[in-house]
Design an enzyme around this catalytic site. Sequence first.
Site, PDB file in Angstrom:
ATOM      1  N   ASN B  85      57.004  26.753 -17.825  1.00 29.02           N
ATOM      2  CA  ASN B  85      58.030  26.962 -18.847  1.00 29.02           C
ATOM      3  C   ASN B  85      59.012  25.804 -18.969  1.00 29.02           C
ATOM      4  O   ASN B  85      60.114  25.963 -19.498  1.00 29.02           O
ATOM      5  CB  ASN B  85      58.795  28.267 -18.582  1.00 29.02           C
ATOM      6  N   VAL B  92      64.314  23.207 -20.158  1.00 28.78           N
ATOM      7  CA  VAL B  92      63.924  24.537 -19.673  1.00 28.78           C
ATOM      8  C   VAL B  92      63.781  25.509 -20.840  1.00 28.78           C
ATOM      9  O   VAL B  92      64.644  25.561 -21.719  1.00 28.78           O
ATOM     10  CB  VAL B  92      65.005  25.086 -18.703  1.00 28.78           C
ATOM     11  N   CYS B  93      62.677  26.241 -20.828  1.00 29.22           N
ATOM     12  CA  CYS B  93      62.453  27.251 -21.862  1.00 29.22           C
ATOM     13  C   CYS B  93      62.749  28.607 -21.228  1.00 29.22           C
ATOM     14  O   CYS B  93      61.931  29.137 -20.492  1.00 29.22           O
ATOM     15  CB  CYS B  93      60.994  27.159 -22.318  1.00 29.22           C
ATOM     16  N   LEU B  94      63.947  29.108 -21.463  1.00 23.32           N
ATOM     17  CA  LEU B  94      64.373  30.363 -20.841  1.00 23.32           C
ATOM     18  C   LEU B  94      65.188  31.146 -21.866  1.00 23.32           C
ATOM     19  O   LEU B  94      66.051  30.570 -22.538  1.00 23.32           O
ATOM     20  CB  LEU B  94      65.226  30.025 -19.599  1.00 23.32           C
ATOM     21  N   SER B 127      55.238  32.228 -22.728  1.00 22.18           N
ATOM     22  CA  SER B 127      56.101  31.261 -23.383  1.00 22.18           C
ATOM     23  C   SER B 127      55.826  29.869 -22.802  1.00 22.18           C
ATOM     24  O   SER B 127      56.707  29.248 -22.209  1.00 22.18           O
ATOM     25  CB  SER B 127      57.555  31.684 -23.155  1.00 22.18           C
TER      26      SER B 127
END
Lengths: 1056, 157
Positions: B85, B92-94, B127
């Site tokens: 992710n 960061v993909c959060l 994701s």
Amino acid sequence: MNDLRQAIHLIEALYSPHPPPNINEIQQQLQTVQRSEHGLELASQLLSHEAGSVNVEYFGALTLAVQLHTKTAHDGLGDLLEVNMLHLAKLARLFVSNPSQNGSRMVVIKKLMSNAAQVFFRLNSPHGTVPPATTFTWKNPLETFCLLTSESSIHPEAFHDTLNHYLSQTIPYDHLIQLIGSSNELNSLTLLFSEVVIEDLVKYQSSKVGVSHLHGVVHEHLYITSTSIMNYNLQQIAISFQNNLSQSSPLPDNVFRCVNAWINYATMARSKSQGHMDLSETFEILIQLMCLHDSNQGLFPFSETVVSILGEIFGNDPTMLNYELRSSIEEILLGVNRSSSSRSESHQWMLQYMNHLVVNQMFDELKELALCVVDFLQISNLDVCNKLFTQASNNNTENLDQYIKVLLQMTNFTLVPVLEEFFSVRMADFWLDLCDAYNNLVRETFKPETPELAANLFGQVVQIYLPKIQLINKQKIVQAGEDDSLLHEFDDFRGAILDLIESMWAVLGNDKLTNVLIASIGHLTPSSGDDLFQIEAMCFCLNKLLVDMNLSESPGMCKTLSESNSFLTNVLLMIQTGCQQKGASNGKDAQILSCDLVKTSTSLLATVADYVKKDERALANCMDVLFNSLESCSNADDIDTKIELLLTKCTTSICETSRLELASYLPTFIKIQSSMVQRSSKVSDFTKQKFTRCLGYIIQNYTQNGPEAQAQYLAEVINTIKAGIMNAPDDRQQILCLLTCFSELGSALVPPEDSDNQSYLSQLPQFQEYWRADPPRLRELTLNLIESVLSRYGHDAEFIEVTCLIMGKKLTLSEEEPHFLAYSMQELMDFLLRRCASCEPSTGLPYIVYLLESVVNRYGATMTPQDFSFMLSTFFLGQHRDAVANDPDLTQIMITFVNSVLETRPGLAVHCDQWTSFILPEFLRFLASKERFTISAVTKFWTKVVNNKKFSRHDEVTVREQVCALGPQLTSQAMRALLHAQRSDLSYYSDFLRALIARYPLQSKQWLSQALPPLCDNNRAHQLLVEKLLVTRGSRAASNAVLEWWLNCNGLPQLT
Amino acid sequence: MSSLCLQRLQEERKKWRKDHPFGFFAKPTKKQDGSMNLQKWEAGIPGKEGTLWKDGVYPVTIEYPDDYPSKPPKVKFPAGFYHPNIYPSGTVCLSILNEDQDWRPAITLKQIALGIQDLLDSPNPDSPAQEPAWRAFSKNKKEYERNVIEQAKEYTK
């Protein structure tokens, strides 16, 4: 539910310690009645029931709460309040008259108080539209409660009138005090009611808007009553203590809880309402209470509580206390005031209290005091900075000196930080802020003596903290047997001091900080563990200062290092000591500290590698210690493994820096590496691989004797690896590790970009020629070795990965740069074809294609479309065709491969055999893929097809014709895929659409107009999209247009 | 930077210094003139004990936009950081860092740091942000674990 008796039966069952199996059913049954129109009646009956238990009464109060929440309008609010207040008054009177017998009813009383509070909030909220029949105002629940509870008798039948009368009645201050003074119980209930109302209000306001009117009512009424009651009680506590030291009143807890609730509320309400709820009088009495003590008996009855209350205020909202109060606290806490020269006697309390806490080892309370004091100091940090260092203030300097002296003393508490004292820990923040504030001051505002004063002050701070962060303190924490959280806290403390040291460097500079640390480390001759801890603390800080310094360009610093006699010896001693003590038999503390010793010393050694390489003897010493220490590692436990890792990283760093200077060490390195890679060796695979890389660095730079000498050493290492592999044909892990060592060797032989090895540069043609011819036939040797391993492990993806890495080493270098693994395109292709033939495609093919891509990137210029066609048909459309078609990852790898060619030499793809027969039609189909990375790759492909600067004229003409022919289909497919794509994938399609419209503006408008209507019936959205895309140039605008269309056509709300 | 942003960042700094989870660090960077840059922080996220990530403290930068806290900060690991992710750029993909998803102005630095620590060992395969780690995580756990352990050694505690 037919009657009250049945309800009571169910309630008792509900609260029974052994609930019946049908508890859920009972709960639902009761909830239904609670919410029904009979709820109020039931509540009243339950609360009036003569023989009712506390459970029954509580359930009655709870039913009133349910009724209150069920009523959204104000219908019946008056009836509800009446029932609630009747029973609240009744129970309160019972409690006042006989507290011991009615103590258990407190829970019911509290619930009824909470209900009353909710009614009060509702009546005073701005949207309240109370029906005419029940129109009434209620501004002060507390006074109503006092009046009702102090009534001589309450008759239920006359309660309606009584309540109405009291709802608007106010009580003069004297009468109020007389009332609560008449009964401890009434007093305590009134405090409780105030606390409940105000705590509920904090919760209530967070879920509502527009409660400023309510805050206003509270400010005008409840606040005045409550502060009167609280202040009276606080004074009574003080009087009671002063009059009779031994007597302790039961009320202080209630008062302090109520005070806390009001402070929390006032902090919150300050930002939500107009007007300032001043609690100064309360604070004044609280401060008096804090200082009350009997030093003979060591009695500080209220200090801890008040310190905690004040600490919360300083931490959250220090301006709640006015200037005068803060000044008085300053005098109490520090014994000195920044602004005046008066000396405060009240500081005696602080000294005695600290002494009391230390003597009695009350470290938690001491920590609370530290938090309070330092949070207080932080409020005036900027002011202190200005007064100390600038001309802005002409304060009494003697007084400021005294002030600073106190702060330094407070930092220098003679206990173990974290374990016993927290002042030094918290003061680190204060000093950091002061230092940052100083560094940000405009130099013109300085007093003449400011630089010297600052250097002197922060120099003292350094001297205080160096012993504080020593590992001896960590040892004490471990020995105290505390849990690991204190160890972590100590590590955090050390980290905070590093930040402080870094900031103080800007004040002290190298002269007064870095050089002093270096000299101090060098002058010590450690004779005990304590000395070593002292050295470690200094090294720990020094590393922070040196890590950003480029020592190869700092001759001054290198000179200081070399003049510091035992500097390196002491650093190395830390490594040695750490390694000696890392065994589990030395105990947990020795193990933990050994890890810290090695970490600090290896980090510093790696940081000063540029200095070390300049001194042959020093370098020799370092290498000896590192080798010996590595030898002592056997991966016996986690600590041992970690120490080995630290040593390896340090060794790698030094070898990389000193590759030229370590030439004479080559035989030793080769010997060590040879023994290290044996199966019997206990060092980790990581160390084996990194050590081989180290060896590679030295061989890479070993050029003074020409390529033959270099080749000889390389051959030795390769033969060692080969022998290792041959000796353990069944040991998969060992062979894999050795191949990784080989790969590391290959990487190390890539010269660094900034190489200044003149001997090598002058012999470059010889090296090129030599490795082109490869007289020792190392390439052949390597390839044979790899093939031999792969004949057994050719299906294993990890082996394919590492061998592809080895084979492709040279491909990262330019054509002219020599490398012993410079395979020809033919050799590489043959290797790849063999791997392709035997691999498991889902795991092995990705590695093969990565290398294939590198081959095309390197040799693309010499390739023909037929070569590319061959690659495509062999690697993707041959034996693995089905796998590639069915596995989206492999599909994506194939697309990415084609993309890489489109980016470098697009003609190879455009004119290959499969371009029109496979690539264009299939890649069109892939546009509808659901996997993000496939979408990313395929939209990139089409973007490169419609717009590619690398196209030749011939490519362009060919592709243009093809795109024009495919246009309607391509657009339709892309828009259909886009419509059904996830929102996060839209940008991939919009990038493609932007490129298409830019390159084919006339055609694309038509294609879009044809493609969109069949997708969904939303012509307005389609029209808007086309219009916007046609006038849009930017990526963001195009993305927005696409997003808008996507939301619209998918029936989703538009963004505002 | 708006006064709201500045005030909030000062508050965040104060809160973090007073109370932060053990093993984490976070501090504002310095501008060239030596003053503090509250909009750009350096931080370290330790891997959770008992996970593949345990041996490392992973560096991140946290950049607060001018309209923070209305908009979330951007958190980045070093480019090429190995995690399903984390984008190749390191971003960061959060969800809590996504304005369109779960970001709320009340989210604190501590919550962000703990959220990222959680993400390390609990990647969200739905994701994906980078191909190599995502592919390995989905299809070849052994390779994924090997790479994570290797990376932890690079960022050893």
